[in-house]
Design an enzyme around this catalytic site. Structure first.
Site, PDB file in Angstrom:
ATOM      1  N   ASP A   1     -12.856   2.299   4.754  1.00 21.90           N
ATOM      2  CA  ASP A   1     -11.713   2.076   5.642  1.00 21.90           C
ATOM      3  C   ASP A   1     -12.171   1.492   6.969  1.00 21.90           C
ATOM      4  O   ASP A   1     -11.339   1.118   7.800  1.00 21.90           O
ATOM      5  CB  ASP A   1     -10.961   3.393   5.891  1.00 21.90           C
TER       6      ASP A   1
ATOM      7  N   LYS B   1      -4.245  -1.114  -6.656  1.00 25.45           N
ATOM      8  CA  LYS B   1      -5.267  -0.377  -5.896  1.00 25.45           C
ATOM      9  C   LYS B   1      -5.112   1.094  -6.257  1.00 25.45           C
ATOM     10  O   LYS B   1      -4.082   1.708  -5.958  1.00 25.45           O
ATOM     11  CB  LYS B   1      -5.040  -0.596  -4.397  1.00 25.45           C
TER      12      LYS B   1
ATOM     13  N   ASP C   1       0.842  -1.201   0.000  1.00 29.53           N
ATOM     14  CA  ASP C   1       0.000   0.000   0.000  1.00 29.53           C
ATOM     15  C   ASP C   1       0.878   1.252   0.000  1.00 29.53           C
ATOM     16  O   ASP C   1       2.062   1.209  -0.381  1.00 29.53           O
ATOM     17  CB  ASP C   1      -0.963  -0.071   1.199  1.00 29.53           C
TER      18      ASP C   1
ATOM     19  N   ASP D   1      -6.105   4.675  -5.619  1.00 35.60           N
ATOM     20  CA  ASP D   1      -6.691   5.446  -4.513  1.00 35.60           C
ATOM     21  C   ASP D   1      -6.902   6.898  -4.933  1.00 35.60           C
ATOM     22  O   ASP D   1      -6.353   7.372  -5.945  1.00 35.60           O
ATOM     23  CB  ASP D   1      -5.733   5.355  -3.312  1.00 35.60           C
ATOM     24  N   MET D   2      -7.650   7.639  -4.126  1.00 39.85           N
ATOM     25  CA  MET D   2      -7.916   9.057  -4.387  1.00 39.85           C
ATOM     26  C   MET D   2      -8.364   9.640  -3.053  1.00 39.85           C
ATOM     27  O   MET D   2      -9.468   9.365  -2.602  1.00 39.85           O
ATOM     28  CB  MET D   2      -9.042   9.135  -5.436  1.00 39.85           C
TER      29      MET D   2
HETATM   30  C1  DGJ Z   1      -7.020   5.380   1.922  1.00 39.85           C
HETATM   31  C2  DGJ Z   1      -7.403   3.964   1.676  1.00 39.85           C
HETATM   32  O1  DGJ Z   1      -8.760   3.787   1.854  1.00 39.85           O
HETATM   33  C3  DGJ Z   1      -6.595   3.057   2.604  1.00 39.85           C
HETATM   34  O2  DGJ Z   1      -6.995   1.732   2.424  1.00 39.85           O
HETATM   35  C4  DGJ Z   1      -5.130   3.243   2.336  1.00 39.85           C
HETATM   36  O3  DGJ Z   1      -4.830   2.804   1.037  1.00 39.85           O
HETATM   37  C5  DGJ Z   1      -4.754   4.706   2.504  1.00 39.85           C
HETATM   38  N1  DGJ Z   1      -5.601   5.569   1.726  1.00 39.85           N
HETATM   39  C6  DGJ Z   1      -3.321   4.936   2.102  1.00 39.85           C
HETATM   40  O4  DGJ Z   1      -2.989   6.251   2.116  1.00 39.85           O
END
Ligand code: DGJ
Length: 722
Positions: free
Chosen positions: A541, A469, A359, A471-472
Site C-alpha cells: 500500500d 483484485k 475498489d 484482497d485479504m
Molecule cells: C487493502 C489494499 O491493499 C488496498 O489497495 C485497498 O484495496 C484496501 N485494502 C481496500 O480496503
C-alpha cells in the site's frame, strides 16, 4: 539434465548443465546430504568420506549417530538438531527411523493434489521412499530437477502405512545440511507499507531465520531465505535461495550445530499445526524451491524469475502484456458514487488508460470498513444501476472494468454473519477478536466455500469484469473451527489455506479471460502459492516512489517485475507525505505491472499529457520490462540512489532506470555501469539518439546527471543497431 543413481556408492546425483545436487545413503539406509552447488562430474568416495567421516563398512547407528551427519530428511529420533518431520504414534511415543526402501525416477513432476506447485515440463523427478519399520509410516521425498532453470523442487509426502493412526506434528518441505556455516543469511522482513525490506546477517550457532504464524505469509516476513558466501555480491559468488510455494504459516530457518553444519529448512510452521493420519491416509507438504547460482544474488534471483515465468504462472496473462489500469482506492477511498466513477473513467480515457478498477465499498452498505463483507450485493445508493449498469457504461467509454473483492472475510454487520454466526474462525468462549472490524470465514468448510464462490462468481458475472483484485485484510487469531473435532483443531491453519486454494482454483478457472491480482492489506500474501493462481500481486500500500525503490528491490530477490503490482499515486504521497516527480513515480511503477491510483480529474492538462506519454512508453517496452532478464544495479538500502535494468533475451534491447534519493549540492555527474549487454554491439538510446558500445556501457558506464531536486530519475531505452 539427469538423475543418476550409482549403486556402488549408493549416491544420487541430480544435475543439469550448471548445477549438481548429490546425496547418498548411509549404511544403505539413511539419505545423507553430500553436495549442492556448481555442477561437478562426480564426487569421489574419498571426498564423500571426508565430509561424512565414515564408510559403509563402519557405519552403525550407535557409533556414527545420525546426529553427526548431514541429512536430507532428519527426524528427531536419532538426530537432536531441528528435525524436518516429527510425528506421534497412537501410544504417545514419537520415535521415527525412516530407512530407504526404493526409489523411482519419473519424467515431469507428480501433482501435489490440492496444493499448487510448479509445472514439470522438461523436468525429471526422483521419488525416494523411506519407511519406518516399526510403525509402517512411509516418507516419500520428491526431488525435481529442471533442464532450463537451476532450481530443485522438493516436497515430502507422509503416508500412514501402518495399522494405527499417527499425528504428524511437524512436516517441513526440505532440509539441506551445508558443510560449514561461514555464510550470511538474508530474509525479507517489514510491516504494513514497509513490506519486504532486506535483512542480512552472519550465521551464528543455534537457531535463526524467519517465520509467520499469522495464517498468511504476511507483511512482516516472506516465505523465503537466502544463504550466501561471505564474499558473495550481486554479480558473483555462491547464492542459495529457498522459497516456499505456500500462503499460510511457514518457517524458514537455519540451525548451526556443534560442528558448524548449517541446517537450512523450510516448510509449514510447526506451531499450532498437527495432522491426524488414519491408516492409509497421506499428508502432502507444500513444495520448496531451492535455487542456486554461482553468479551471485542477481543470478539466484534470475533463477526464481525463470521458474516463475516458465513453470509457475499460468493462464492468458502469464506472459502477456498487462492492461494499464486506474484504481479508484486512493482517488476516492469509500467516498464514491456512479457519477464520480464515470468522471474518473472519462479522465482515464483522456489519459489513454485501459481499465478502471472499482475498489472496496461497492457492496452492501459499506461506507467505511465496518460492514458488509460477505454480502456481495450491489449498493444501489452508490450504483443505481448496480455493477451491471456501471460496467456497461465503463465499457461503452472503451475502458475495461475491474472489481475488488475480499472473499475470505465477513463483517459482523452483515447478513451473512447474522445468518451463519458459526461460519467464522473462532474459539468458543473467547472474544471474536476483530481486526479492521472483520472476521475470517472458516474456509476449511466446504459449505462456506461453496456459498462464497457462488456469491463472488455472480458478482463477477453481472459486472462483466475484465480484472479482479482479490484482497485479504487481516490475519487470523483465536483459531477454532465449529466443524472440526477436538483432535483436528490444529489442522485448521492448513485446511484454511487449502480452502483458499480451492476457491481460487474454481473462480480463476471459471473466468479464464479475466486478469486476477492478489493482495493482502498491501503486500501481505506475496508468495509463490498465490502466483500459481494469479500472475500479479499488489506489492504494497506504500506507493511512494522512493519507498518502492526499496520494496521492489527486495521483492525482486524472488519475484520478477511481472508479478509486482505498482501504481503511480498522488503527491504528497498518502503513506509518507513525500513529494516525488511524476516522471520518477512513473519510472518506478513501470518496473511492475503498471497502473495509476489517484484522482485523474484533479490533474492539470500537462500531467494528463505526460501520463499519455508514459503509457505509450509502457506499451512499447512492457514485454521487456516485465519478462526481460532483470538486473539490480544499485540498492536504495545501501545508498542515496537505486538502479535496475531489464535486458531482452537476445541482449539487443534494454531499459535502464536510475533514481536518486535526496539531492546533494555540489556533486559531480556519476557513472552507472550496466550489465548483461553484448559488449560487441552498439546501442542507441531511443530517446536521445546517442549511441554507446555495449562494452563501454558495461565497463565504463552511463553518465548520470547530478540531480537538481529530490528523487530525480533517468531512464534509457537502449536498442542495438543493426
Ligand atoms: C487493502 C489494499 O491493499 C488496498 O489497495 C485497498 O484495496 C484496501 N485494502 C481496500 O480496503
Amino acid at each position: 539434465m539427469s538423475i543418476a543413481y550409482d549403486s556402488r556408492t549408493q549416491a544420487f546425483h541430480l544435475k543439469n548443465a550448471r548445477v549438481s545436487y548429490i546425496f547418498r545413503l548411509a549404511g544403505g539406509k539413511y539419505p545423507i546430504h553430500v553436495y549442492w552447488g556448481r555442477r561437478v562430474r562426480n564426487i569421489t568416495d574419498e571426498l564423500i568420506e571426508r565430509r561424512t567421516a565414515w564408510t559403509d563398512e563402519t557405519f552403525s547407528l550407535n557409533e556414527a549417530s545420525l546426529d553427526y551427519l548431514p541429512q536430507e530428511c532428519p527426524t528427531f529420533a536419532v538426530d537432536m538438531r531441528e528435525g524436518m518431520i516429527h510425528l506421534v504414534h497412537e501410544n504417545g511415543t514419537s520415535a521415527l527411523l525412516p530407512e530407504y526402501v526404493s526409489h523411482e525416477v519419473v519424467d515431469g513432476k507428480p501433482s501435489l493434489g490440492e496444493l499448487p506447485g510448479a509445472r514439470g515440463e522438461g523436468a525429471q523427478t526422483l521419488l525416494l521412499r523411506l519407511r519406518d519399520a516399526v510403525s509402517g509410516v512411509v516418507i516419500e521425498l520428491c526431488y525435481t530437477v529442471y533442464e532450463d532453470v537451476d532450481v530443485i523442487a522438493r516436497s515430502a509426502r507422509i503416508v500412514n502405512g501402518g495399522k494405527t493412526p499417527v499425528t504428524v506434528e511437524k512436516a517441513l518441505s526440505a532440509c539441506v545440511d551445508f558443510d560449514g556455516s561461514d555464510m550470511n543469511l538474508t530474509t525479507l522482513n517489514g510491516a504494513w507499507a514497509r513490506e519486504r525490506h532486506l535483512y542480512t546477517r552472519p550465521l551464528v550457532p543455534g537457531h535463526q531465520g524467519t517465520a509467520s504464524v499469522r495464517g498468511a505469509s504476511s507483511v512482516q516476513t516472506s516465505p523465503f531465505m537466502m544463504l550466501t558466501g561471505r564474499d558473495t555480491t550481486e554479480t558473483a559468488g555462491d547464492a542459495f535461495g529457498f522459497a516456499l510455494c505456500y500462503s499460510g504459516n511457514f518457517e524458514a530457518s537455519v540451525y548451526v550445530d556443534q560442528h558448524a553444519v548449517a541446517r537450512a529448512q523450510i516448510g509449514i510452521h510447526p506451531f499450532n499445526f498437527s495432522w491426524r493420519l488414519a491408516p492409509g491416509e497421506a499428508f502432502q507438504t507444500p513444495e520448496a524451491y531451492l535455487a542456486y547460482s554461482a553468479g551471485g544474488i542477481g543470478g539466484m534471483s534470475r533463477q526464481f524469475h525463470t521458474l516463475i515465468h516458465r513453470h509457475i504462472t499460468t493462464g492468458k496473462y502469464a506472459r502477456a502484456a498487462r492492461p494499464i489500469l486506474i484504481n479508484n482506492w486512493e482517488a476516492t477511498y469509500f467516498n464514491f458514487d456512479e457519477a464520480k466513477l464515470l468522471d474518473l473513467a472519462r479522465a482515464a480515457v483522456r489519459a489513454d488508460i485501459d481499465l478502471l478498477v472499482l475498489d472496496d465499498g461497492w457492496f452492501g452498505h459499506r461506507d467505511r470498513d465496518n460492514s458488509s463483507l460477505g454480502d456481495w450485493v450491489d449498493d444501489t445508493r452508490k450504483l443505481p444501476d448496480g455493477l451491471a449498469g456501471l460496467s456497461e457504461k465503463i465499457h461503452a467509454l472503451g475502458l475495461k472494468f475491474g472489481l475488488w473483492v475480499e472473499p475470505e472475510m465477513v463483517s459482523p454487520d452483515s447478513d451473512l454473519y447474522r445468518a451463519h454466526p458459526d461460519w467464522c474462525i473462532h474459539a468458543p468462549g473467547y472474544p471474536r477478536v476483530e481486526m479492521r472490524n472483520q472476521l475470517v470465514l472458516d474456509l476449511s468448510r466446504a459449505e462456506v466455500r461453496d456459498h462464497v464462490v457462488g456469491m463472488i462468481t455472480d458478482a463477477l458475472r453481472r459486472g462483466h469484469v475484465d480484472y479482479v483484485k482479490w484482497d485479504m485484510n487481516r490475519f487470523i487469531t483465536m483459531w477454532g473451527s465449529a466443524a472440526l473435532p477436538a483432535g483436528r483443531q490444529k489442522e485448521l491453519g492448513h485446511r484454511y489455506i487449502l480452502g483458499v486454494y480451492d476457491m481460487m482454483r474454481r473462480i480463476t478457472q471459471a473466468f479464464p479471460d479475466v486478469l486476477f491480482e492478489s493482495c493482502a492489506g498491501g503486500g501481505g500474501r506475496f508468495d509463490l502459492g498465490m502466483l500459481c493462481f494469479m500472475p500479479q500481486t499488489w506489492c504494497s500500500d506504500d506507493t511512494d516512489a522512493w519507498m518502492r525503490c526499496k520494496i521492489q528491490h527486495a521483492t525482486s530477490l524472488v519475484f520478477p517485475p511481472s508479478a509486482m503490482g505498482a501504481h503511480v499515486s498522488a503527491v504528497p504521497n498518502h503513506q509518507t507525505g513525500r513529494s516525488t516527480p511524476l516522471s520518477t513515480r512513473a519510472a518506478v511503477a513501470m518496473s511492475g505491472t503498471y497502473g495509476y491510483e489517484l484522482d485523474l480529474t484533479k490533474l492539470p492538462d500537462e500531467e494528463i499529457e505526460a501520463i499519455r506519454a508514459f503509457n505509450a512508453k509502457v506499451r512499447a517496452v512492457q514485454p521487456l520490462l516485465l519478462y526481460g532478464t532483470y538486473h539490480r544495479l544499485r540498492s536504495a538500502f545501501e545508498g542515496n540512489d537505486a538502479a535496475w535494468m531489464s535486458v531482452s533475451e537476445d541482449r539487443r534491447e534494454a531499459v535502464v532506470t536510475h533514481v536518486y534519493g535526496q539531492a546533494v549540492p555540489n556533486t559531480k555527474d556519476g557513472l552507472l555501469r550496466l550489465t548483461g549487454l553484448d559488449p560487441d554491439l552498439t546501442y542507441r538510446d531511443a530517446q536521445t539518439g546517442k549511441t554507446y558500445g555495449g562494452d563501454e556501457l558495461m565497463y565504463y558506464g552511463l553518465r548520470l546527471k547530478a540531480p537538481w531536486g529530490d528523487y530525480m530519475s533517468q531512464q534509457w531505452h537502449l536498442v542495438a543497431e543493426a
